[in-house]
Write a protein that holds these residues in place. Structure first.
Motif, PDB file in Angstrom:
ATOM      1  N   THR A 219     -40.628 -39.234  13.366  1.00  0.00           N
ATOM      2  CA  THR A 219     -40.812 -40.151  14.477  1.00  0.00           C
ATOM      3  C   THR A 219     -39.498 -40.818  14.865  1.00  0.00           C
ATOM      4  OG1 THR A 219     -43.059 -40.637  13.692  1.00  0.00           O
ATOM      5  CG2 THR A 219     -42.093 -42.164  15.280  1.00  0.00           C
ATOM      6  N   LEU A 220     -39.182 -40.792  16.155  1.00  0.00           N
ATOM      7  CA  LEU A 220     -38.030 -41.518  16.671  1.00  0.00           C
ATOM      8  C   LEU A 220     -38.508 -42.887  17.136  1.00  0.00           C
ATOM      9  CD1 LEU A 220     -35.055 -41.630  17.567  1.00  0.00           C
ATOM     10  CD2 LEU A 220     -35.759 -40.641  19.758  1.00  0.00           C
ATOM     11  N   VAL A 221     -38.002 -43.939  16.499  1.00  0.00           N
ATOM     12  CA  VAL A 221     -38.422 -45.301  16.825  1.00  0.00           C
ATOM     13  C   VAL A 221     -37.534 -45.855  17.930  1.00  0.00           C
ATOM     14  CG1 VAL A 221     -38.740 -47.645  15.954  1.00  0.00           C
ATOM     15  CG2 VAL A 221     -39.279 -45.686  14.489  1.00  0.00           C
ATOM     16  N   ILE A 222     -38.165 -46.321  19.002  1.00  0.00           N
ATOM     17  CA  ILE A 222     -37.454 -46.970  20.115  1.00  0.00           C
ATOM     18  C   ILE A 222     -37.830 -48.437  20.070  1.00  0.00           C
ATOM     19  CG2 ILE A 222     -37.157 -47.063  22.610  1.00  0.00           C
ATOM     20  CD1 ILE A 222     -37.882 -44.138  22.727  1.00  0.00           C
ATOM     21  N   LEU A 249     -35.394 -43.637  28.287  1.00  0.00           N
ATOM     22  CA  LEU A 249     -34.463 -42.778  29.023  1.00  0.00           C
ATOM     23  C   LEU A 249     -33.288 -42.358  28.149  1.00  0.00           C
ATOM     24  CD1 LEU A 249     -34.468 -44.555  32.499  1.00  0.00           C
ATOM     25  CD2 LEU A 249     -35.357 -42.271  31.961  1.00  0.00           C
ATOM     26  N   ARG A 250     -32.808 -43.280  27.328  1.00  0.00           N
ATOM     27  CA  ARG A 250     -31.706 -42.926  26.429  1.00  0.00           C
ATOM     28  C   ARG A 250     -32.146 -41.892  25.399  1.00  0.00           C
ATOM     29  NH1 ARG A 250     -28.981 -48.905  25.204  1.00  0.00           N
ATOM     30  NH2 ARG A 250     -27.746 -49.029  27.139  1.00  0.00           N
ATOM     31  N   GLN A 262     -42.376 -36.955  17.932  1.00  0.00           N
ATOM     32  CA  GLN A 262     -43.090 -38.087  18.522  1.00  0.00           C
ATOM     33  C   GLN A 262     -42.185 -39.320  18.565  1.00  0.00           C
ATOM     34  OE1 GLN A 262     -46.444 -38.752  15.913  1.00  0.00           O
ATOM     35  NE2 GLN A 262     -45.170 -38.498  14.107  1.00  0.00           N
ATOM     36  N   LEU A 263     -42.576 -40.266  19.395  1.00  0.00           N
ATOM     37  CA  LEU A 263     -41.844 -41.521  19.520  1.00  0.00           C
ATOM     38  C   LEU A 263     -42.735 -42.674  19.060  1.00  0.00           C
ATOM     39  CD1 LEU A 263     -40.429 -41.084  23.165  1.00  0.00           C
ATOM     40  CD2 LEU A 263     -39.357 -40.366  21.026  1.00  0.00           C
ATOM     41  N   ALA A 277     -46.632 -48.881  19.816  1.00  0.00           N
ATOM     42  CA  ALA A 277     -47.420 -47.832  20.463  1.00  0.00           C
ATOM     43  C   ALA A 277     -46.743 -46.493  20.243  1.00  0.00           C
ATOM     44  CB  ALA A 277     -47.570 -48.108  21.956  1.00  0.00           C
ATOM     45  N   SER A 278     -47.465 -45.542  19.692  1.00  0.00           N
ATOM     46  CA  SER A 278     -46.914 -44.204  19.488  1.00  0.00           C
ATOM     47  C   SER A 278     -46.964 -43.425  20.799  1.00  0.00           C
ATOM     48  CB  SER A 278     -47.699 -43.454  18.410  1.00  0.00           C
ATOM     49  OG  SER A 278     -49.068 -43.319  18.790  1.00  0.00           O
TER      50      SER A 278
END
Length: 284
Positions: A219-222, A249-250, A262-263, A277-278
């Motif tokens: 998972t990439l955490v933003i 966007l980045r 997934q984010l 929120a995933s």
């Protein structure tokens, strides 16, 4: 089918003139629709979630002014199905709060597309002229709709509000504002705010992952920026309400990290409060 981000856009101030929240949000909205290849008539609901505004403007609802600036449902004859718009005030967590509202609206068939706008502008019109103001003049927009693949889109939105200190407060100091009150706002952060915010975010992410079986290694955490990241931005300051849009966007521009599919969007605001929120992007 999940709710997906069809398009996203951000807008920065024009250096030739002072920024306004309506102008920035309107530009972000128009750019977002253009990227989706859609006309303003395609929007059924507009939710505006920005907090800081030039001249501390609170009425009328900024959403109505943004709707006009974006050209959405301005002609009752040409657009017989008028768009519904409203402000949703939840600080830095506003975008993800609007996502939760959007899920309910799309699930019930109340609309086919929802546009979220978020814009923050220094009350004096230019954040770069006030080194003590922490946030950037910035707007962002997301266009949301139902995805074609049930395995993509947003997962559940969760709010975490533990007991404790407020952490950050933004308010009008009526006892000191004087004649400059429309161009000033007080932002107070308690000592140790960044450390406690980081601990709170870590706890919320762990709880969210445990509840929904999220594999954080994939998972990439933003999420919110660290103090070091914000300082690296220089005089522009850190993104506030529009941070999830900018982070999204980045992330897309940076490409998919190896092993990530997934984010996880994480916003943290005053209270303190955290919203998670995933999200599984289409074709990522």
């Amino acid at each position: 089918m999940g709710m997906v981000i069809t398009a996203a856009a951000v807008a920065h101030p024009d250096t030739a003139r002072p920024a306004t929240t309506v102008d920035l949000a309107g530009r972000a909205a128009r750019d977002c629709l253009a990227r989706a290849g859609l006309s303003p008539a395609a929007v059924g609901v507009l939710v505006n979630v920005g907090v800081y505004r030039e001249s501390n403007t609170f009425e009328p609802a900024l959403a109505a002014l943004v709707q006009k600036e974006a050209g959405i449902s301005l002609d009752y004859l040409a657009d017989p199905a008028p768009a519904f718009c409203f402000d949703l005030m939840n600080g830095a967590c506003g975008v993800l709060g609007a996502v939760q509202v959007g899920q309910a609206l799309l699930d019930t068939g109340s609309t086919e597309r929802l546009l979220i706008t978020a814009a923050d502008v220094h009350p004096g019109g230019d954040a770069r002229r006030d080194p003590g103001y922490p946030y950037a003049d910035l707007a962002g927009a997301w266009l949301l709709e139902r995805g074609a693949d049930g395995g993509t889109g947003f997962g559940s939105v969760r709010h975490y509000s533990p007991e404790g200190s407020v952490g950050t407060e933004g308010y009008l100091d009526t006892a000191r504002m004087g004649s400059g009150g429309r161009s000033l706002i007080t932002v107070h952060r308690e000592h140790g705010h960044d450390t406690r915010r980081g601990e709170l975010v870590a706890t919320a992410v762990a709880d969210y992952a445990a509840e929904f079986g999220l594999d954080l290694s994939r998972t990439l955490v933003i999420g919110p920026q660290s103090a070091e990241d914000a300082a690296a931005l220089g005089p522009e300051g850190e993104p506030h309400t529009a941070a999830p849009v900018l982070g999204h966007l980045r992330a897309l521009a940076g490409g998919r990290p190896p092993g990530c599919d997934q984010l996880l969007f994480v916003s943290v605001g005053a209270g303190p409060s955290v919203v998670c929120a995933s999200y599984v992007p289409e074709g990522w």
